[in-house]
Design a protein around this motif. Structure first.
Motif, short mmCIF file in Angstrom:
data_model
loop_
_atom_site.label_atom_id
_atom_site.label_comp_id
_atom_site.label_asym_id
_atom_site.label_seq_id
_atom_site.Cartn_x
_atom_site.Cartn_y
_atom_site.Cartn_z
N GLN A 8 86.01 9.70 -2.70
CA GLN A 8 84.63 8.30 -2.26
C GLN A 8 83.19 8.13 -3.28
O GLN A 8 82.88 9.44 -4.06
N VAL A 11 76.97 5.91 -3.39
CA VAL A 11 76.30 3.98 -3.83
C VAL A 11 75.31 4.48 -4.97
O VAL A 11 73.53 5.67 -4.66
N VAL A 17 75.83 -1.36 -1.61
CA VAL A 17 77.86 -0.87 -1.69
C VAL A 17 78.06 -2.35 -2.88
O VAL A 17 78.64 -1.78 -3.80
N GLN A 18 78.43 -3.30 -1.81
CA GLN A 18 78.42 -4.80 -3.08
C GLN A 18 78.83 -4.23 -4.45
O GLN A 18 78.98 -4.59 -5.32
N THR A 20 76.53 -1.65 -6.18
CA THR A 20 77.83 -0.70 -7.22
C THR A 20 79.44 -1.08 -7.78
O THR A 20 79.69 -0.28 -8.18
N VAL A 21 80.38 -1.89 -6.41
CA VAL A 21 81.13 -1.90 -6.86
C VAL A 21 81.78 -2.92 -7.72
O VAL A 21 82.61 -2.49 -8.20
N CYS A 109 89.51 -0.51 4.51
CA CYS A 109 88.99 -0.40 2.90
C CYS A 109 89.80 -1.26 2.27
O CYS A 109 90.98 -1.44 2.31
N GLY A 111 89.54 -4.06 -1.00
CA GLY A 111 89.16 -4.15 -2.86
C GLY A 111 90.34 -4.70 -3.60
O GLY A 111 91.16 -5.79 -2.89
N VAL A 123 89.24 0.03 -6.10
CA VAL A 123 88.85 -0.11 -5.88
C VAL A 123 88.08 0.00 -4.76
O VAL A 123 88.34 -1.93 -4.27
N THR A 125 85.79 -1.61 -0.93
CA THR A 125 84.68 -1.28 -0.01
C THR A 125 85.04 -1.06 1.79
O THR A 125 86.42 -1.10 2.48
N ILE A 135 82.26 3.62 -0.86
CA ILE A 135 82.86 2.89 -1.47
C ILE A 135 84.26 3.96 -1.62
O ILE A 135 83.49 5.44 -1.99
#
Length: 144
Positions: A8, A11, A17-18, A20-21, A109, A111, A123, A125, A135
């Motif tokens: 995990q 963040v 979250v987005q 950071t991704v 999840c 990604g 990777v 979300t 994440i």
């Protein structure tokens, strides 16, 4: 069969979250990782409708993975794991008198997949009830 590590990722402070991704994607691409598509893993939770000898009902988790579209996993809480045909969901509908779908407990999840040297990096979300919860990063030694 290779080695896989799933972790995990926290963040980033002050970021969504987005965001950071997107930062993780950018760092992978700066390293030279090549995007190879996307993935999706979902998990639905069921609970047994009856009780056995006064014990609370155990949970059953049914998981699907886009990388193995013809099968799914069924895992009993603290119990056995079953690899089943993708049509296992149809069986769960027929067993509705024994197992109830725990509404609002579907975890997903989604990604991107990257290839970097001998590694496959995914990777994603993690969402629950359409709300981003975290994440996940999976790193697997790539075997051909």
């Amino acid at each position: 069969m290779g080695v896989t590590c799933v972790c995990q990722v926290p963040v980033a402070e002050g970021k969504s979250v987005q965001q950071t991704v997107d930062m993780v994607h950018k760092k992978l691409e700066q390293l030279g990782a090549v995007k190879q598509g996307s993935f999706c893993v979902d998990c639905e939770t069921y609970h047994a409708t009856g009780t056995v000898s006064g014990q609370p009902s155990k949970l059953l988790y049914v998981m699907h993975n886009s990388e193995t579209p013809l099968s799914c996993l069924a895992l009993f809480e603290n119990g056995p794991c079953l690899v089943a045909d993708a049509n296992f969901d149809v069986l769960m509908v027929k067993l509705k008198s024994h197992f109830q779908n725990a509404k609002g407990h579907k975890v997903e999840c989604r990604g991107s997949r990257y290839r970097y040297c001998d590694f496959l990096i995914k990777v994603g979300t993690v969402t629950m009830s359409s709300s981003a919860r975290g994440i996940s990063v999976e790193v697997r030694a790539y075997c051909q």
